[in-house]
Design an enzyme around this catalytic site. Sequence first.
Site: not given
Ligand SMILES: Cc1cc2nc3c(=O)[nH]c(=O)nc-3n(C[C@H](O)[C@H](O)[C@H](O)COP(=O)(O)O)c2cc1C
Length: 344
Positions: A105, A127, A153, A219, A243
């Site tokens: 990330s 991003y 993203t 994404k 997300h």
């Molecule tokens: C705490 C947290 C932080 C996240 N940070 C990012 C991020 O920095 N960039 C991004 O594209 N997605 C981010 N996501 C989304 C994840 O990439 C992903 O789409 C999502 O967690 C998938 O679902 P799941 O947690 O049910 O497996 C984040 C998700 C969580 C829970």
Amino acid sequence: MLTVLDKHERDAVAVVPAGVHEFFASGAGDEVTLAESAAAWARYRLRPRVLRDVGEVDLGTTLLGTGLTHPIGIAPVGYLGLVHPDGEVAVAGAARDHGALLIGSTRAAMPLEDIGAAAGPWWFQAYVMRNRDLTARLVERAAAAGARALVLTGDTPFVGIKRRVGASRIAIPDETYLVNLARHLTGTAGRADAEQDPTATLDAIGWLHGIGGLPVLVKGVLRGDDARACLDAGAAGVVVSNHGGRQLDRSVPSAQALVEVVDAVGGTAPVLVDGGIRSGIDALVALALGASAVLVGRPVVWGLATGGQAGVAEALSALRDDLAHVMALAGASSLADLDRSLVV
Ligand SMILES: Cc1cc2nc3c(=O)[nH]c(=O)nc-3n(C[C@H](O)[C@H](O)[C@H](O)COP(=O)(O)O)c2cc1C
């Protein structure tokens, strides 16, 4: 009986400060999408084949030219240093040992060079930030650190408001938020420069590709026409995702959006999917519906919180072994045997 993932999720409550736990667990708005994400996979039923040779099940696959030992990768999750001091480097090490894909990330709490050094095959999540120069520097560094693709993203023009954590919102310290960005900020530049630019358009795909020369996947895609628009703008693939229910509440679950996107892409580019994947059967359904690979977010967070690198490895192993087991029961000995006829 609790699964390994259930145990990690339960035990994480005791080892992570309450506010931090809530930040990672929560979703946007009323958490309708968050609540539906896992349930949507569970609505599918399987049509197994009998008497196929499933003595050996091969989970190997190739994504954009990179060989992987199994199709379960790690979604980009920010601020992992908040749940364990070994943070992203531990996650990268577990992915490397597994031959699994890691997507690091932009909001990582550790330098991306350290993540790249610890990782096996890895992609960098980008991003388009308000400060384009900052974005470009980061992408150049990711390419130099060995990232083989960029994941742009697209669903975060603004960060979704998480009502549950509204009152107890944790302040992400600059040392965590700006780990990878601070060195590029000069003069009066600061946190605002590192925010996502809400005016970004599909043109960003070609722009990012031009900077690092890396393939760019988008994404956050939940519609077939959007997937096509991204590919037409130069994307090398898409990630079906809402997300983790953290952006637009009441967005469709990924499990529901996947088929439309796979059909629109028509086999011309990889389609990854994430959101609520918690078992081998969830992964099997996604792969049978046409996903090239699946990603997990929170299961990695809870594995890291409870056991550091070993905890992440345990979560990945549990998912991998479960997928191999249910594929055998479904009569599939390789990912090539998975098709839509297995799912209803
Ligand atoms: C705490 C947290 C932080 C996240 N940070 C990012 C991020 O920095 N960039 C991004 O594209 N997605 C981010 N996501 C989304 C994840 O990439 C992903 O789409 C999502 O967690 C998938 O679902 P799941 O947690 O049910 O497996 C984040 C998700 C969580 C829970």
